[in-house]
Design a protein around this motif. Structure first.
Motif, short mmCIF file in Angstrom:
data_model
loop_
_atom_site.label_atom_id
_atom_site.label_comp_id
_atom_site.label_asym_id
_atom_site.label_seq_id
_atom_site.Cartn_x
_atom_site.Cartn_y
_atom_site.Cartn_z
N SER A 172 -35.64 27.08 -3.88
CA SER A 172 -35.27 28.10 -2.84
C SER A 172 -36.14 29.22 -2.87
O SER A 172 -37.09 29.59 -3.90
CB SER A 172 -33.88 28.78 -3.20
OG SER A 172 -33.55 29.60 -2.39
N TYR A 183 -34.95 31.96 -2.31
CA TYR A 183 -34.16 33.09 -2.65
C TYR A 183 -34.03 32.97 -4.18
O TYR A 183 -33.30 32.48 -4.76
CB TYR A 183 -32.82 33.20 -2.01
CG TYR A 183 -32.85 33.37 -0.55
CD1 TYR A 183 -32.61 34.66 -0.04
CD2 TYR A 183 -33.13 32.28 0.34
CE1 TYR A 183 -32.50 34.96 1.19
CE2 TYR A 183 -33.05 32.58 1.72
CZ TYR A 183 -32.69 33.84 2.16
OH TYR A 183 -32.66 33.99 3.49
N THR A 198 -28.85 28.69 -4.17
CA THR A 198 -29.29 29.38 -3.09
C THR A 198 -30.17 28.54 -2.16
O THR A 198 -30.89 27.59 -2.51
CB THR A 198 -30.06 30.85 -3.44
OG1 THR A 198 -31.17 30.52 -4.27
CG2 THR A 198 -29.32 31.77 -4.20
N THR A 199 -29.92 28.68 -0.77
CA THR A 199 -30.58 27.86 0.29
C THR A 199 -31.69 27.00 -0.24
O THR A 199 -32.85 27.51 -0.32
CB THR A 199 -30.97 28.99 1.22
OG1 THR A 199 -29.94 29.87 1.66
CG2 THR A 199 -31.48 28.24 2.61
N LEU A 203 -24.79 29.37 -1.61
CA LEU A 203 -25.31 30.42 -0.75
C LEU A 203 -26.23 29.38 0.19
O LEU A 203 -27.30 29.35 -0.24
CB LEU A 203 -25.70 31.62 -0.94
CG LEU A 203 -24.74 32.36 -1.99
CD1 LEU A 203 -25.54 33.72 -2.55
CD2 LEU A 203 -23.63 32.72 -1.51
N ASN A 204 -25.89 29.39 1.52
CA ASN A 204 -26.72 28.67 2.56
C ASN A 204 -26.97 29.06 3.85
O ASN A 204 -26.02 29.27 4.56
CB ASN A 204 -26.09 27.07 2.45
CG ASN A 204 -27.20 26.21 2.97
OD1 ASN A 204 -27.43 25.14 2.24
ND2 ASN A 204 -27.59 26.10 3.85
N ASN A 231 -27.24 33.49 3.30
CA ASN A 231 -27.72 34.02 2.21
C ASN A 231 -28.44 35.38 2.27
O ASN A 231 -28.37 36.18 1.27
CB ASN A 231 -28.91 33.10 1.67
CG ASN A 231 -29.14 32.73 0.05
OD1 ASN A 231 -29.57 31.73 -0.26
ND2 ASN A 231 -28.97 34.06 -0.50
N SER A 278 -28.89 39.36 -0.26
CA SER A 278 -30.25 39.67 -0.73
C SER A 278 -30.92 41.07 -0.67
O SER A 278 -29.98 41.81 -0.34
CB SER A 278 -31.50 38.70 0.09
OG SER A 278 -31.42 39.34 1.50
#
Length: 500
Positions: free
Chosen positions: A192, A194, A235-236, A262-263, A413, A417
């Motif tokens: 990811s 993120y 995460t994504t 989290l997507n 997501n 952030s």
């Protein structure tokens, strides 16, 4: 008539106490000085008494930055270990020390005090503190945590504004040194954009403040999810999981492991069969290309239909945010749950966040119109959900307890952030109180610390919002008291002038 005159004369009879003050104290200069000295002495004595009582200060800031929140009080009130908070290099009138002293009112075992390090060579030797330095030591038995002045603040990289996080740090440090076990939260690495070090520094900081140990997981080198993992954060993903990662995560789930997923919205189609196979364990269908567009003006931010306020549904995770303004999501995607398979999969679903009934799902990113186009699906979409899968049922014969695996999935997501909402935004979007709470409460729920599910103090700009009574008190202090002193001075001067 005579009786009336005598009654009037009697009514005008001066107060004996006032007359004594006028004749015996205010005429004589030395006695006047003595009277003033007595008043000043009384004032000083009252101040000393108030300091000894350590009364909670009146906090007029909207965010209550100078008084403990109810959440902090709840979290420390049952601690049964002695905790000492030493403020090295701080004065007794420091605001952070005043805040720390309030813990004692909640729990007498927590004591905060200013220390002259020259008088405590034991602390100087133990922690390597030199004379003239400043720091805070939170100590419980052999466990301790040292905080610097920089630990008590964070900085907005856009406005360069200092943001106080003193209460969060103090409370987390107290819990840290008194906790027998600190849950480990692992962030999956390598799949990811993120990451904790690039786009999610604030989340990393907030999680540590909640007394969690944060670890990044390179699952290809580890070959598995560690046994001490209380929650795995995904995460994504920007690519499909390798077979090693897929099998390791499935084994983790079968052992009763929990996941926060989290997507963000998908902009282009990708072949991700391994990721989809993991989601399918909980009855979650693959994420689709597209994002949610709101048409309800009350559900969007500043007229931007892709920046939405989803409805916060009631659940264990969201109970402190229920019926509030909602979290802020940017380009959220919908979560597709196969409702028909949930019973077969032994999964129970709880909605956390939903859109309005007039929102629609746009799959073509080239369309700039905010109006719904033909073929675009509309309705109330799920953008946040918690699903609990039963791995094994309880067995009375063997004594085995029920084993479950939980996943909290949010179709966004960016909200968690470091991304600012606008270029002029003072804080990253996660600093929005509900944004932060949704993530932190999800983690608290997944690591089985429901007592940490709470509403947290905003640590942004201090806003003066006194109540009507507080406003009156402030005005009396600012205006009435000085005017009374001036009038008293004039009266004294006039009395002495007439007696000469």
């Amino acid at each position: 008539m005579k009786e009336k005159k005598e009654r009037i004369k009697e009514d005008k009879k001066p107060n004996k106490f006032i007359e004594i003050i006028k004749k015996k104290w205010l005429i004589n200069g030395s006695k006047t000085f003595l009277l003033i000295a007595i008043i000043v002495a009384i004032f000083i004595a009252i101040n000393i008494l108030m300091q000894k009582l350590e009364l909670t200060p009146i906090d007029f800031s909207q965010e209550k930055l100078f008084t403990l929140t109810e959440e902090s009080k709840e979290r420390v009130k049952n601690i049964n270990k002695d905790v000492n908070i030493y403020f090295i290099g701080y004065t007794d009138d420091d605001m952070t020390l005043d805040l720390a002293k309030q813990y004692k009112k909640v729990n007498e075992k927590i004591i905060a005090e200013a220390i002259d390090i020259n008088n405590r060579p034991d602390l100087a030797n133990k922690y390597g503190i030199e004379s003239g330095t400043q720091g805070i030591i939170v100590e419980c038995g052999e466990k301790s945590k040292v905080l610097t002045a920089n630990d008590l603040v964070t900085y907005d990289t856009t406005t360069y504004e200092t943001i106080s996080i003193a209460e969060e740090k103090l409370t987390s440090s107290i819990l840290n040194v008194t906790s027998d076990e600190i849950p480990k939260v692992y962030f999956l690495q390598g799949y990811s954009d993120y990451t904790l070090t690039t786009n999610m520094n604030y989340l990393n900081m907030y999680l540590e403040n909640e007394v969690n140990e944060i670890v990044t997981l390179n699952i290809l080198s580890e070959g598995k999810v560690p046994e001490d993992c209380k929650t795995l954060v995904i995460t994504t993903p920007n690519k499909d999981f390798d077979d090693v990662a897929t099998n390791a995560i499935k084994d983790y789930i079968n052992q009763g492991g929990n996941i926060l997923w989290l997507n963000s919205a998908i902009t282009q189609a990708k072949e991700i069969p391994n990721i989809n196979s993991i989601l399918a364990i909980y009855g979650i269908n693959p994420f689709e290309v597209g994002r949610i567009i709101e048409t309800d003006a009350s559900k969007m931010v500043s007229g931007a239909p892709n920046i939405i306020f989803p409805t916060i549904e009631y659940s264990t995770i969201t109970k402190t945010q229920y019926n509030t303004n909602g979290v802020v999501l940017i380009d959220a995607t919908k979560i597709n749950v196969d409702e028909d398979k949930l019973e077969e999969l032994k999964v129970q679903k709880t909605d956390l966040l939903t859109t309005s009934e007039t929102s629609f799902f746009r799959t073509n990113y080239t369309i700039s119109s905010v109006n719904q186009q033909e073929g675009e699906a509309s309705g109330e979409f799920i953008v946040g959900a918690e699903l609990e899968k039963t791995i094994t049922e309880a067995n009375e014969e063997t004594g085995d307890s029920k084993k479950t695996s939980k996943i909290v999935v949010i179709g966004e997501n960016i909200f968690a952030s470091d991304y600012p909402l606008t270029q002029s935004s003072q804080y990253p979007i996660i600093a929005e109180v509900n944004n932060k709470d949704i993530v932190l409460n999800s983690i608290a729920y997944l690591v089985d610390r429901e007592e940490d599910i709470t509403g947290r103090k905003s640590t942004g700009t201090v806003t003066y919002t006194a109540t009507e009574l507080q406003d009156v008190i402030v005005k009396i202090i600012i205006f009435i008291v000085p005017i009374m002193i001036i009038i008293l001075g004039i009266v004294v001067w006039q009395i002495r002038r007439r007696k000469k």
